[in-house]
Design a protein around this motif. Sequence first.
Motif, PDB file in Angstrom:
ATOM      1  N   LYS A 112      -0.729 -25.441 -31.990  1.00 35.89           N
ATOM      2  CA  LYS A 112       0.260 -26.517 -31.953  1.00 35.89           C
ATOM      3  C   LYS A 112       0.818 -26.765 -33.351  1.00 35.89           C
ATOM      4  O   LYS A 112       0.119 -26.615 -34.348  1.00 35.89           O
ATOM      5  CB  LYS A 112      -0.384 -27.800 -31.421  1.00 35.89           C
ATOM      6  N   GLU A 113       2.067 -27.130 -33.416  1.00 27.98           N
ATOM      7  CA  GLU A 113       2.697 -27.386 -34.724  1.00 27.98           C
ATOM      8  C   GLU A 113       1.927 -28.467 -35.461  1.00 27.98           C
ATOM      9  O   GLU A 113       1.567 -29.498 -34.888  1.00 27.98           O
ATOM     10  CB  GLU A 113       4.162 -27.799 -34.540  1.00 27.98           C
ATOM     11  N   ARG A 163       9.673 -23.299 -37.150  1.00 27.95           N
ATOM     12  CA  ARG A 163       8.629 -24.305 -37.013  1.00 27.95           C
ATOM     13  C   ARG A 163       8.602 -25.234 -38.227  1.00 27.95           C
ATOM     14  O   ARG A 163       8.914 -24.834 -39.360  1.00 27.95           O
ATOM     15  CB  ARG A 163       7.261 -23.641 -36.848  1.00 27.95           C
ATOM     16  N   SER A 164       8.172 -26.452 -37.981  1.00 29.62           N
ATOM     17  CA  SER A 164       8.112 -27.441 -39.065  1.00 29.62           C
ATOM     18  C   SER A 164       7.038 -27.111 -40.084  1.00 29.62           C
ATOM     19  O   SER A 164       7.084 -27.581 -41.229  1.00 29.62           O
ATOM     20  CB  SER A 164       7.844 -28.835 -38.475  1.00 29.62           C
ATOM     21  N   ASP A 165       6.037 -26.269 -39.681  1.00 33.35           N
ATOM     22  CA  ASP A 165       4.953 -25.939 -40.609  1.00 33.35           C
ATOM     23  C   ASP A 165       5.144 -24.563 -41.258  1.00 33.35           C
ATOM     24  O   ASP A 165       4.210 -24.017 -41.845  1.00 33.35           O
ATOM     25  CB  ASP A 165       3.601 -25.998 -39.890  1.00 33.35           C
ATOM     26  N   TYR A 166       6.367 -24.015 -41.164  1.00 30.97           N
ATOM     27  CA  TYR A 166       6.591 -22.671 -41.721  1.00 30.97           C
ATOM     28  C   TYR A 166       6.385 -22.639 -43.238  1.00 30.97           C
ATOM     29  O   TYR A 166       5.867 -21.662 -43.786  1.00 30.97           O
ATOM     30  CB  TYR A 166       8.000 -22.165 -41.395  1.00 30.97           C
TER      31      TYR A 166
END
Length: 607
Positions: A397-398, A458-461
């Motif tokens: 999950k992100e 993705r926001s966590d890239y």
Amino acid sequence: MKSLFSGSFLWTRATIIYGICIFFKFIAFDMIWCSQTTFSAFSIVELYLNGILATLICLLPYGCFRKNVLQIAVMFLLDALLMVNLMYCRTYNTFIPLESYGLASNLADFTSSVYDSFHGVDIVLPLSTVLCIILLKVREKEESLRTRHVAYLVPLLLAFLLSTGVILIKGGFKKAYSSLQSANYYTCGTPMYTVFGSLLYDALQQQVVCTPRVEQEILQWQHRHPAYKPLPDSIPQRTNLVVILCESLESWVLERKMEGKEITPYLNKLLQEPSTLYAPRVLTQVKGGRSIDGQLLLNAGMLPIENGTYSMVYPDNTYCTLTKALKEKYGARGYLLTVDKKITWNQSVVAERFGIDTLLSKPCFKLDERVGSRKKLGDVSFFRQCVEKLKKGEVWKEGEKAYFQCVTYSGHNPFKLPEKLHRISFSGTYPQKMKDYMIIANYTDYAISQFIEYLKTRSDYANTMIVITGDHEGLAADRAPLCASKEGRGIVSDKPFTPFIVVNSPVAMRYEPVMGQVDMYSTILNLMHLDDYEWKGEGQSILDPDKAPFAVGSQMNIEGDTMAVARQEIRRQEQAYAISDWMIKYNVLKSSIENVNIRVAHREYSH
């Protein structure tokens, strides 16, 4: 026993034909084996002595029972044993280890590779048995002169004593066989001692216990290992690691145009990004475990065991891995996605020991794109489904810290891709194997593009580092003929190099010197600031300015520039294989973690 010692043994025409035929099999096997490796074994007397001894032993059915059918059956079984070992050698450069005979069911998933490993010359083995049957169909009149069983047992005993004598002179069987584990004689053990001798050595290796001398040698080697050098704190941290293990991906297809077309356009694009680290000359160091050895080298920083496959022989060992290091520092969760079955290479057990929390295997994916003779899931569909699972939150999950590993399949030998899945074509008269390999590489390149382009959304890239590499080289025995061909010369690499690509790396660079697969572990540890993790690996980070620009392959082949390298460093890297074999065999990392004194010693050499 009564059949052996009662009556008489007759050295008839049949006995002589059987004996010559069996001895021919061993010599033919040795010649085919050595043509793929080195003919050094033919200059050593053991090859002939042990060949004669093995011949006499295989002659026992006729000698004991005078049963032609039983003797012929033994000869056909011998043919099968020798042929499968030749086929195995063409990929792994060694004999089939004992425990692998229990993995025969795995071959169902690699049928095409098995067929591809068969060469026409191998048929000479069963043909010799057929010729023997034909010759014996013409029956001679029974000879009147009969000798007792002594006529058979005496030469058998004599051959045994001569073979034993030579072995004792060299310090015993184990010492004699172990002495062959060098650059020039690594593959000579099987021709010299036959397949049966190699299996005996393998069995003896599994029964040994760790001695104080071995423990001392391991510690001494660790102290000679270059000290681990952390990166400055100013280098940004990454908390997520994505590993893409591409089946049989070699470096020569990257940054390569054929007929004006890029073979791997997407990977080439990644290489141009300002935050990419790229090392094109990663020397393959896998052994009999191939793909699962690739996971050991990258995730655990250990070289493969001398014989056999660690995942089958030592699956319950303690392994220190990148997965566990990320878990320890960031609380990361480990994921592994593969289109193979869980039982392939004992993947499920190894994954657990490596710290993987979630394993998604063959049943977890819809088989909507079939590739290869076994019709396994193709890379394009595999990565598309991986993205779907990620978007749905089924895995990673992100915002969650993760070690996320994907293992592809489509690049498996013999590199056959259905025509409808081709994304590139070539009009040139290339060798078929070369053309097939380039088409597969292009297909996998496109598959990877779908996956990484999603990760970039993705926001966590920003906190994610992506590693792309081949689990091992792919061309094996096809390399030499392809390099020698007019079309392949200067294009196909004559060295088994895989690429090491790090996307969104905190340190961008291009590393041209040769490195080993085992060096990837230490480099990743370095890049992700996992400096406090107890196990620094058996390799050395390529970010270390003092790293020597060479590597030692699994056949003890030295590749790279050693002109300015001290002989002690070359020797240390050669010894690394034996050290790693011992460490896995005796589960040294488990005792190192439990034993404070050994752990302190380990930290001393690491800092």
